[in-house]
Design a protein around this motif. Structure first.
Motif, PDB file in Angstrom:
ATOM      1  N   UNK A 190       0.842  -1.215   0.000  1.00  6.43           N
ATOM      2  CA  UNK A 190       0.000   0.000   0.000  1.00  6.43           C
ATOM      3  C   UNK A 190       0.872   1.258   0.000  1.00  6.43           C
ATOM      4  N   UNK A 191       0.571   2.160  -0.901  1.00  4.74           N
ATOM      5  CA  UNK A 191       1.323   3.421  -0.962  1.00  4.74           C
ATOM      6  C   UNK A 191       1.061   4.255   0.296  1.00  4.74           C
ATOM      7  N   UNK A 209       7.554  11.984  -4.648  1.00  2.00           N
ATOM      8  CA  UNK A 209       6.779  12.862  -3.765  1.00  2.00           C
ATOM      9  C   UNK A 209       5.304  12.825  -4.158  1.00  2.00           C
ATOM     10  N   UNK A 210       5.030  12.902  -5.464  1.00  4.94           N
ATOM     11  CA  UNK A 210       3.629  12.891  -5.942  1.00  4.94           C
ATOM     12  C   UNK A 210       2.895  11.664  -5.389  1.00  4.94           C
ATOM     13  N   UNK A 211       3.577  10.528  -5.364  1.00  2.00           N
ATOM     14  CA  UNK A 211       2.947   9.290  -4.865  1.00  2.00           C
ATOM     15  C   UNK A 211       2.524   9.423  -3.400  1.00  2.00           C
ATOM     16  N   UNK A 212       3.230  10.264  -2.649  1.00  2.00           N
ATOM     17  CA  UNK A 212       2.921  10.442  -1.222  1.00  2.00           C
ATOM     18  C   UNK A 212       1.831  11.493  -0.988  1.00  2.00           C
ATOM     19  N   UNK A 213       1.424  12.193  -2.051  1.00  3.95           N
ATOM     20  CA  UNK A 213       0.435  13.263  -1.900  1.00  3.95           C
ATOM     21  C   UNK A 213      -0.932  12.788  -2.389  1.00  3.95           C
ATOM     22  N   UNK A 214      -1.957  13.529  -1.988  1.00  2.00           N
ATOM     23  CA  UNK A 214      -3.311  13.272  -2.472  1.00  2.00           C
ATOM     24  C   UNK A 214      -3.516  14.171  -3.699  1.00  2.00           C
ATOM     25  N   UNK A 215      -3.654  13.557  -4.854  1.00  2.00           N
ATOM     26  CA  UNK A 215      -3.701  14.297  -6.119  1.00  2.00           C
ATOM     27  C   UNK A 215      -4.746  15.431  -6.098  1.00  2.00           C
TER      28      UNK A 215
END
Ligand code: 5GP
Ligand code: MN
Length: 317
Positions: A1-2, A132-138
């Protein structure tokens, strides 16, 4: 899970974000992207970002003028290190490493073997901005944050050209474009445009370059006295080694400039066969298979001799 950044922010009141010395596009983009995301979505957290002497062109990224250039030690709740490759490259914010309560490091350098409270290192991902993008909520990424992340992705993929560019990279870039960012301007002003001094130095490096190993290796160096003549800074040297690599027949390019008498910052690039990170790592540096760097001592001929001894086997095949 990311995992998501929210999980690391519970009970956190102060965050410091830091990149590496002489920050490149991915470093500036990932640090500013994270900073702007936290500012937008976690205003109750006191967030600071540390970036040492970014190139003028990067100031198209909004709020970069808020980045701190020097640092006083304080016990921040969370230190977020981005794109650093190695703890000895943190620069000004390295004093925070001792006092920070927890350290989260997000990276994509295969040579990063350090230990932190949390290290998430994805060498197969093209840029730290993508990590970093993967760790953020788009949905919570605002326009300013999107500009910073997009710029970093552009820089570390060579405008979506290098082999590390994946279909997912393109999908993420598309989702950032959908935020309404001025993508043409970001690419042109931060990636392609050079100052007059940068172009003069590039010209000089190309004129003085030479080939070895049947044209598979191209080498060039710029001495301190020549840098001083042009009033050049390390940031002005960005991109020279990549341009050298564009020479047909070349497998590896090596460009070095003198930081101080007898100390050389060496950049290595490879087209698609040689893993230059192993050579850089042998001499105490690091990086990626196709782009790596190291600082070495001696005359430029000493440095070239030492490097070519290691590259010879790969380039004679
Ligand atoms: P550049 O040649 O553009 O300075 O760096 C190429 C890549 O190698 C970048 O990803 C950079 O972070 C990494 N790198 C450059 N110099 C060093 C160094 O001295 N040590 C380590 N560990 N990585 C480096
Ligand atoms: Mn990077």
């Amino acid at each position: 899970m990311q995992k998501k950044i929210d999980e690391f922010l519970k009970d956190v009141k102060t965050v410091a974000i830091a990149g590496h010395v002489n920050p490149d596009g991915d470093c500036v983009g990932s640090c500013m992207g994270m900073y702007l995301y936290l500012k937008d979505n976690f205003p109750q957290i006191q967030t600071e970002v540390y970036l040492e002497a970014p190139r003028r062109a990067f100031y198209v990224i909004r709020d970069l003028d808020k980045a701190k250039q020097d640092c006083v030690e304080y016990p921040c709740d969370l230190l977020i290190l981005l794109d650093i490759s190695s703890h000895d490259r943190i620069g000004v914010a390295s004093c925070l490493l001792k006092s920070a309560k927890r350290v989260l490091c997000l990276d994509h350098h295969k040579t990063n073997r350090d230990s932190y409270t949390w290290l998430f290192n994805y060498p197969e991902i093209s840029s730290t901005c993508e990590v970093v993008w993967n760790f953020l909520d788009s949905d919570k990424i605002g326009e300013k944050c999107a500009e910073a992340l997009y710029m970093g992705m552009v820089h570390d993929t060579g405008v979506f050209q290098y082999a590390s560019t994946s279909p997912r990279t393109m999908r993420i870039a598309a989702s950032l474009m959908e935020k309404g960012i001025p993508f043409s301007r970001l690419i042109d002003e931060t990636y392609y445009q050079k100052t007059f001094v940068q172009n003069q130095l590039l010209g000089r490096a190309l004129v003085e370059s030479f080939l070895m190993f049947d044209g598979k290796l191209i080498v060039s160096c710029i001495r301190k006295r020549d840098m001083d003549f042009y009033h050049a800074t390390p940031a002005d040297m960005d991109g020279i080694v990549s341009q050298m690599r564009n020479t047909s027949g070349v497998e590896v390019s090596v460009f070095m400039y003198e930081l101080s008498e007898g100390t050389w910052k060496v950049s290595l690039r490879s087209v698609d066969q040689v893993d230059v990170s192993t050579v850089a790592q042998f001499f105490g540096g690091g990086g990626h298979a196709r782009a790596a760097g190291v600082t070495m001592q001696g005359s430029c001929y000493d440095v070239i001799n030492n490097l070519t001894q290691h590259l010879e086997k790969d380039l004679r095949q």
